[in-house]
Design a protein around this motif. Structure first.
Motif, PDB file in Angstrom:
ATOM      1  N   ASN A   1      27.124  33.891  34.173  1.00  0.00           N
ATOM      2  CA  ASN A   1      28.454  34.478  34.305  1.00  0.00           C
ATOM      3  C   ASN A   1      29.546  33.517  33.842  1.00  0.00           C
ATOM      4  N   ASP A   2      29.135  32.448  33.139  1.00  0.00           N
ATOM      5  CA  ASP A   2      30.055  31.456  32.583  1.00  0.00           C
ATOM      6  C   ASP A   2      30.789  30.681  33.683  1.00  0.00           C
ATOM      7  N   GLN A   3      30.171  30.563  34.859  1.00  0.00           N
ATOM      8  CA  GLN A   3      30.738  29.783  35.944  1.00  0.00           C
ATOM      9  C   GLN A   3      30.066  28.411  35.991  1.00  0.00           C
ATOM     10  N   GLU A   4      30.859  27.353  36.152  1.00  0.00           N
ATOM     11  CA  GLU A   4      30.312  25.998  36.196  1.00  0.00           C
ATOM     12  C   GLU A   4      29.507  25.786  37.476  1.00  0.00           C
ATOM     13  N   VAL A   5      28.259  25.355  37.316  1.00  0.00           N
ATOM     14  CA  VAL A   5      27.393  25.029  38.452  1.00  0.00           C
ATOM     15  C   VAL A   5      27.410  23.520  38.708  1.00  0.00           C
ATOM     16  N   PHE A   6      27.519  22.745  37.628  1.00  0.00           N
ATOM     17  CA  PHE A   6      27.535  21.287  37.766  1.00  0.00           C
ATOM     18  C   PHE A   6      28.276  20.687  36.576  1.00  0.00           C
ATOM     19  N   ILE A   7      29.050  19.626  36.812  1.00  0.00           N
ATOM     20  CA  ILE A   7      29.724  18.917  35.719  1.00  0.00           C
ATOM     21  C   ILE A   7      29.601  17.413  35.986  1.00  0.00           C
ATOM     22  N   SER A   8      29.335  16.673  34.938  1.00  0.00           N
ATOM     23  CA  SER A   8      29.083  15.246  35.076  1.00  0.00           C
ATOM     24  C   SER A   8      30.389  14.470  35.206  1.00  0.00           C
ATOM     25  N   GLN A   9      30.238  13.183  35.455  1.00  0.00           N
ATOM     26  CA  GLN A   9      31.386  12.288  35.393  1.00  0.00           C
ATOM     27  C   GLN A   9      31.839  12.148  33.941  1.00  0.00           C
ATOM     28  N   VAL A  10      32.994  11.533  33.724  1.00  0.00           N
ATOM     29  CA  VAL A  10      33.505  11.328  32.373  1.00  0.00           C
ATOM     30  C   VAL A  10      32.798  10.133  31.738  1.00  0.00           C
ATOM     31  N   GLY A  11      32.172  10.379  30.586  1.00  0.00           N
ATOM     32  CA  GLY A  11      31.560   9.288  29.826  1.00  0.00           C
ATOM     33  C   GLY A  11      32.548   8.789  28.770  1.00  0.00           C
ATOM     34  N   ILE A  12      32.735   7.493  28.704  1.00  0.00           N
ATOM     35  CA  ILE A  12      33.759   6.919  27.818  1.00  0.00           C
ATOM     36  C   ILE A  12      33.126   5.911  26.863  1.00  0.00           C
TER      37      ILE A  12
ATOM     38  N   ASN B   1      17.999  23.386  41.295  1.00  0.00           N
ATOM     39  CA  ASN B   1      16.613  23.791  41.507  1.00  0.00           C
ATOM     40  C   ASN B   1      16.424  25.303  41.415  1.00  0.00           C
ATOM     41  N   ASN B   2      17.512  26.062  41.506  1.00  0.00           N
ATOM     42  CA  ASN B   2      17.413  27.518  41.446  1.00  0.00           C
ATOM     43  C   ASN B   2      17.272  28.042  40.020  1.00  0.00           C
ATOM     44  N   TYR B   3      17.391  27.169  39.020  1.00  0.00           N
ATOM     45  CA  TYR B   3      17.363  27.596  37.623  1.00  0.00           C
ATOM     46  C   TYR B   3      16.118  27.050  36.921  1.00  0.00           C
ATOM     47  N   LYS B   4      15.505  27.905  36.097  1.00  0.00           N
ATOM     48  CA  LYS B   4      14.239  27.556  35.451  1.00  0.00           C
ATOM     49  C   LYS B   4      14.446  26.783  34.151  1.00  0.00           C
ATOM     50  N   TYR B   5      15.522  27.075  33.423  1.00  0.00           N
ATOM     51  CA  TYR B   5      15.731  26.476  32.104  1.00  0.00           C
ATOM     52  C   TYR B   5      17.133  25.875  31.982  1.00  0.00           C
ATOM     53  N   ILE B   6      17.231  24.902  31.076  1.00  0.00           N
ATOM     54  CA  ILE B   6      18.522  24.427  30.601  1.00  0.00           C
ATOM     55  C   ILE B   6      18.576  24.695  29.098  1.00  0.00           C
ATOM     56  N   VAL B   7      19.615  25.398  28.670  1.00  0.00           N
ATOM     57  CA  VAL B   7      19.757  25.797  27.275  1.00  0.00           C
ATOM     58  C   VAL B   7      20.787  24.890  26.602  1.00  0.00           C
ATOM     59  N   VAL B   8      20.384  24.275  25.495  1.00  0.00           N
ATOM     60  CA  VAL B   8      21.268  23.369  24.748  1.00  0.00           C
ATOM     61  C   VAL B   8      21.597  24.011  23.404  1.00  0.00           C
ATOM     62  N   PRO B   9      22.886  24.146  23.067  1.00  0.00           N
ATOM     63  CA  PRO B   9      23.233  24.719  21.756  1.00  0.00           C
ATOM     64  C   PRO B   9      22.920  23.729  20.631  1.00  0.00           C
ATOM     65  N   LYS B  10      22.493  24.260  19.500  1.00  0.00           N
ATOM     66  CA  LYS B  10      22.239  23.384  18.356  1.00  0.00           C
ATOM     67  C   LYS B  10      23.538  22.913  17.710  1.00  0.00           C
TER      68      LYS B  10
ATOM     69  N   LYS C   1      26.675  25.738  32.923  1.00  0.00           N
ATOM     70  CA  LYS C   1      27.261  27.011  33.342  1.00  0.00           C
ATOM     71  C   LYS C   1      26.158  28.053  33.526  1.00  0.00           C
ATOM     72  N   ASP C   2      26.395  28.986  34.467  1.00  0.00           N
ATOM     73  CA  ASP C   2      25.408  30.042  34.698  1.00  0.00           C
ATOM     74  C   ASP C   2      25.644  31.219  33.761  1.00  0.00           C
TER      75      ASP C   2
ATOM     76  N   LYS D   1      15.117  38.344  28.839  1.00  0.00           N
ATOM     77  CA  LYS D   1      15.279  39.510  29.697  1.00  0.00           C
ATOM     78  C   LYS D   1      16.259  39.252  30.830  1.00  0.00           C
ATOM     79  N   ASN D   2      16.292  38.027  31.318  1.00  0.00           N
ATOM     80  CA  ASN D   2      17.179  37.687  32.440  1.00  0.00           C
ATOM     81  C   ASN D   2      17.824  36.335  32.169  1.00  0.00           C
ATOM     82  N   ARG D   3      19.020  36.353  31.605  1.00  0.00           N
ATOM     83  CA  ARG D   3      19.699  35.108  31.229  1.00  0.00           C
ATOM     84  C   ARG D   3      20.126  34.290  32.451  1.00  0.00           C
ATOM     85  N   CYS D   4      20.075  34.896  33.616  1.00  0.00           N
ATOM     86  CA  CYS D   4      20.470  34.174  34.825  1.00  0.00           C
ATOM     87  C   CYS D   4      19.397  33.193  35.297  1.00  0.00           C
ATOM     88  N   LEU D   5      18.263  33.139  34.598  1.00  0.00           N
ATOM     89  CA  LEU D   5      17.254  32.122  34.901  1.00  0.00           C
ATOM     90  C   LEU D   5      17.650  30.758  34.345  1.00  0.00           C
ATOM     91  N   GLY D   6      18.634  30.725  33.443  1.00  0.00           N
ATOM     92  CA  GLY D   6      18.970  29.477  32.770  1.00  0.00           C
ATOM     93  C   GLY D   6      20.391  29.005  33.022  1.00  0.00           C
TER      94      GLY D   6
END
Length: 291
Positions: A101-112, A23-32, A98-99, A72-77
């Motif tokens: 600073n490249d630190q993991e904030v959340f990681i999902s379970q393993v999808g198989i 909830n502390n983050y405004k955006y989720i960025v997905v790489p193409k 990841k935030d 301007k502030n990449r820490c929003l995402g």
């Protein structure tokens, strides 16, 4: 029954912690194009990940279309990472966030998935991993900055007057050792010999003249300090390296260098300043640096 109940309690507690973090983050960025893939949106991985996040109430954007405030502030995402551990017979992956600073904030379970077709396998594995994001009830809540409490200095028990004997002793010691604080940041000069010193005392008028010089705002946006071996590199939200700071023997005073200028960066009354010379003219610029 007890094991099932315990698992449910742990899952609910973990979901609550994860929700508060997200909830502390405004955006989720997905790489193409996720790392490890050869083509953009290979096997439709990027579009599927974005769709599944949007479906769960997040504000999702691609990495090549960042809004102005996130630029301007990449820490929003939070930045999406697809962590894969597939084998010849199965596709295994996790969706991590990841935030800045490249630190993991959340990681999902393993999808198989054991599908042989790559597109079907990645689709099934990603959807299985996204079960971890179910029920989070995401709602963006900006982090409130804590106000610093004022520091109170008491002089109640300070010594107001020396005893005659101690005063005489102090006068004798003063002749043997001269201590002088002459500049900002408590730089000191000590003379322990009878040799005349070549160090000149900085007059108050000179210090006042420097302090009253107009200050230029070189960069109104927030800058970020990244530690290096002998100091810091200062970057903007791009991130582009704008300054390199090298430690000196004085706390909060650094030798500074840009692409075209050399000077010092120092902290004065809680603010950071870059001082350098253009010809014979001293220039002072205020910087907003987050360490």
């Amino acid at each position: 029954m007890k094991r099932i109940l315990f698992s449910l309690i742990v899952l609910i507690s973990f979901s609550g912690i994860a929700q508060q973090e997200l909830n502390n983050y405004k955006y989720i960025v997905v790489p193409k194009k996720f790392e490890g893939f050869k083509r953009t949106n290979q096997y439709q991985t990027s579009t599927l990940v974005k769709y599944l996040f949007v479906e769960r109430g997040f504000t999702v954007i691609y990495d090549d279309a960042l809004p102005e405030d996130l630029n301007k502030n990449r820490c929003l995402g939070l930045f999406t990472d697809l962590k894969e551990d597939s084998s010849m017979f199965s596709t295994k992956l996790q969706i991590a966030l990841k935030d800045c600073n490249d630190q993991e904030v959340f990681i999902s379970q393993v999808g198989i998935s054991k599908e042989k077709d790559f597109k079907s396998a990645y689709s099934e594995a990603i959807r299985a991993a996204f079960i971890s994001y179910n029920g989070l009830a995401y709602e963006y809540k900006p982090v409130e900055k804590e106000s610093e409490a004022p520091i109170t200095v008491s002089f109640k028990d300070d010594v107001k007057q020396m005893e005659p004997e101690k005063e005489a002793q102090a006068e004798t010691e003063k002749k043997e050792m001269v201590t002088q604080k002459a500049t900002l940041e408590n730089q000191a000069y000590k003379d322990q010999t009878p040799v005349n010193s070549t160090v000149k005392k900085v007059e108050k008028e000179v210090v006042s003249e420097v302090m009253e010089k107009p200050v230029n705002s070189a960069n109104s946006e927030m800058l970020y300090a990244q530690e290096i071996a002998n100091g810091y590199q200062i970057v903007d939200s791009t991130p582009k390296i704008l300054y390199r700071l090298y430690r000196s023997s004085v706390p909060n005073l650094y030798h500074a260098q840009t692409e075209s200028k050399k000077g010092i960066v120092l902290n004065r009354e809680g603010k950071w300043f870059f001082e350098y010379y253009e010809g014979e003219e001293l220039q002072i610029e205020e910087l907003a640096i987050k360490f």
